[in-house]
Design an enzyme around this catalytic site. Structure first.
Site, PDB file in Angstrom:
ATOM      1  N   ARG A 238       0.848  -1.186   0.000  1.00 35.87           N
ATOM      2  CA  ARG A 238       0.000   0.000   0.000  1.00 35.87           C
ATOM      3  C   ARG A 238       0.886   1.238   0.000  1.00 35.87           C
ATOM      4  O   ARG A 238       1.921   1.266   0.670  1.00 35.87           O
ATOM      5  CB  ARG A 238      -0.904   0.042   1.242  1.00 35.87           C
ATOM      6  CG  ARG A 238      -2.123  -0.885   1.191  1.00 35.87           C
ATOM      7  CD  ARG A 238      -3.138  -0.459   0.131  1.00 35.87           C
ATOM      8  NE  ARG A 238      -4.321  -1.312   0.096  1.00 35.87           N
ATOM      9  CZ  ARG A 238      -4.432  -2.445  -0.590  1.00 35.87           C
ATOM     10  NH1 ARG A 238      -3.417  -2.880  -1.321  1.00 35.87           N
ATOM     11  NH2 ARG A 238      -5.558  -3.137  -0.561  1.00 35.87           N
ATOM     12  N   GLU A 267      -3.705   7.437  -5.006  1.00 32.62           N
ATOM     13  CA  GLU A 267      -3.867   6.818  -6.328  1.00 32.62           C
ATOM     14  C   GLU A 267      -5.055   7.478  -7.000  1.00 32.62           C
ATOM     15  O   GLU A 267      -6.099   7.601  -6.364  1.00 32.62           O
ATOM     16  CB  GLU A 267      -4.106   5.308  -6.186  1.00 32.62           C
ATOM     17  CG  GLU A 267      -2.859   4.578  -5.707  1.00 32.62           C
ATOM     18  CD  GLU A 267      -3.058   3.081  -5.488  1.00 32.62           C
ATOM     19  OE1 GLU A 267      -4.123   2.556  -5.860  1.00 32.62           O
ATOM     20  OE2 GLU A 267      -2.147   2.458  -4.939  1.00 32.62           O
ATOM     21  N   HIS A 286      -1.352  -0.249  -9.640  1.00 34.13           N
ATOM     22  CA  HIS A 286      -1.993  -1.172  -8.696  1.00 34.13           C
ATOM     23  C   HIS A 286      -2.570  -2.398  -9.422  1.00 34.13           C
ATOM     24  O   HIS A 286      -3.775  -2.642  -9.385  1.00 34.13           O
ATOM     25  CB  HIS A 286      -3.093  -0.438  -7.902  1.00 34.13           C
ATOM     26  CG  HIS A 286      -3.335  -1.049  -6.550  1.00 34.13           C
ATOM     27  ND1 HIS A 286      -3.644  -0.311  -5.430  1.00 34.13           N
ATOM     28  CD2 HIS A 286      -3.331  -2.341  -6.143  1.00 34.13           C
ATOM     29  CE1 HIS A 286      -3.815  -1.118  -4.394  1.00 34.13           C
ATOM     30  NE2 HIS A 286      -3.631  -2.366  -4.800  1.00 34.13           N
TER      31      HIS A 286
HETATM   32  C1  GLV Z   1      -4.848  -5.368  -3.660  1.00 32.98           C
HETATM   33  O1  GLV Z   1      -4.127  -4.432  -3.375  1.00 32.98           O
HETATM   34  C2  GLV Z   1      -5.601  -6.097  -2.695  1.00 32.98           C
HETATM   35  O2  GLV Z   1      -5.637  -5.700  -1.522  1.00 32.98           O
HETATM   36  O3  GLV Z   1      -6.232  -7.093  -3.088  1.00 32.98           O
END
Ligand code: GLV
Ligand code: GLV
Length: 326
Positions: A238, A267, A286
């Site tokens: 994260r 983001e 991501h």
């Molecule tokens: C992606 O970042 C998730 O948490 O699945």
């Protein structure tokens, strides 16, 4: 009896939608962009279940405005976009999708690690711009992956899957986690280090922890200062775990050879962010769990969690199991 109403905040794989449709009326947010907060606030007032993405901020104000809501089912392993305390207070279980995305995410962390080490993105950008530098002894030289030391911060499912892949590259693997895991040390040949020593000894450092407020900027200027000169930093966890101003310092000063990020805070990254000017930064939007097969599995697990919640049954994968112990 009327069917319960559920709202799915993005178009998900069809089999998952069919499954939910057998027990509920399904409404789907059809756009590519996440629904804006005011739309979420309006929708939650009349639904029994929500199937959410990590881009949906479910604040206490939203959760407290959902009188019929029985279950929140997040299609992700992380759930820091959801106010878990507020959900728990209301007795609402929150589902998530751990497990199925572990190997896919570990694959991607490795894709970033190797791309950063060997300057794949930078070289590709040059060629696309018409710059094919003639073969030369020091053209686009990077660092070796094989035989290097990999430091893994957060040694859960994904951290361990990353470690397993390092065996094939004859790497020494160090890990840090609130809990020592002696069984994994035996099985994978990894060694525990406190955070400072891990940062000091590793050639590659990869983050694999959940985000919680106490981990905000876990990796700060002091951490980057402790890293080896020429280390490489990878974040697929994260964005909030990292102080990006400190990262910018580390990259500009050449303290780090390179960094690769699949996550950012916020983001999307602002288009004029100074980090985007740096050739030794790789950034992707991501996508670490984004294989088609894994996304199908995540959608099905999210559907199962949602259906269990609508029926008042225990969710198979629950982020706040404390709702069941009140
Ligand atoms: C992606 O970042 C998730 O948490 O699945
Ligand atoms: C590189 O292509 C080599 O032949 O060494």
């Amino acid at each position: 009896m009327n069917k319960p109403i559920v709202w799915v905040t993005r178009t998900v794989d069809e089999p998952a939608v069919r499954k939910i449709s057998e027990v509920a009326e399904v409404e789907i947010w059809p756009a590519e962009n996440p629904p804006p907060p005011e739309v979420i606030l309006e929708k939650v007032q009349r639904v029994d279940g929500l199937l959410t993405m990590l881009t949906d901020a479910l604040t206490a104000a939203i959760i407290d405005n959902a009188p019929r809501l029985k279950v929140i089912s997040q299609m992700a392993v992380g759930f820091d976009n959801i106010d878990i305390e507020a959900a728990t207070r209301r007795g609402i279980p929150v589902g998530h999708t751990p497990g199925v995305l572990t190997e896919t995410t570990a694959d991607f962390a490795w894709a970033l690690l190797m791309a950063a080490a060997r300057r794949v993105a930078e070289a590709d950008r040059e060629v696309h711009q018409g710059i094919w530098r003639p073969w030369g002894p020091d053209v686009l030289t990077g660092v070796d992956v094989h035989g290097a030391t990999l430091g893994i911060i957060g040694f859960g499912r994904i951290g361990k899957a990353v470690a397993r892949r390092a065996i094939g590259f004859s790497m020494k693997v160090l890990y840090n986690d609130p809990k020592r895991d002696e069984a994994a040390e035996q099985e994978l040949g990894v060694e525990y280090r406190d955070l400072d020593r891990l940062l000091q000894e590793s050639d590659f450092i990869s983050l694999h922890t959940y985000y919680t407020p106490e981990y905000h900027h876990l990796i700060n200027r002091f951490c980057f200062e402790q890293m080896k000169d020429g280390a490489i930093f990878i974040n697929t966890a994260r964005g909030g775990l990292v102080d990006h101003q400190a990262l910018q310092w580390a990259l500009e000063s050449k303290k780090l050879a390179a960094a690769a990020l699949d996550v950012f805070e916020p983001e999307p990254i602002p288009r004029d962010h100074p980090l985007l000017q740096l050739p030794n930064l790789i950034i992707t939007p991501h996508i670490a769990s984004a294989s088609a097969r894994t996304r199908q599995k995540m959608a099905l697990i999210a559907a199962d969690n949602l259906i269990a919640g609508l029926r008042g049954e225990k969710l198979a994968y629950c982020a706040n199991p404390q709702v069941y112990h009140v």
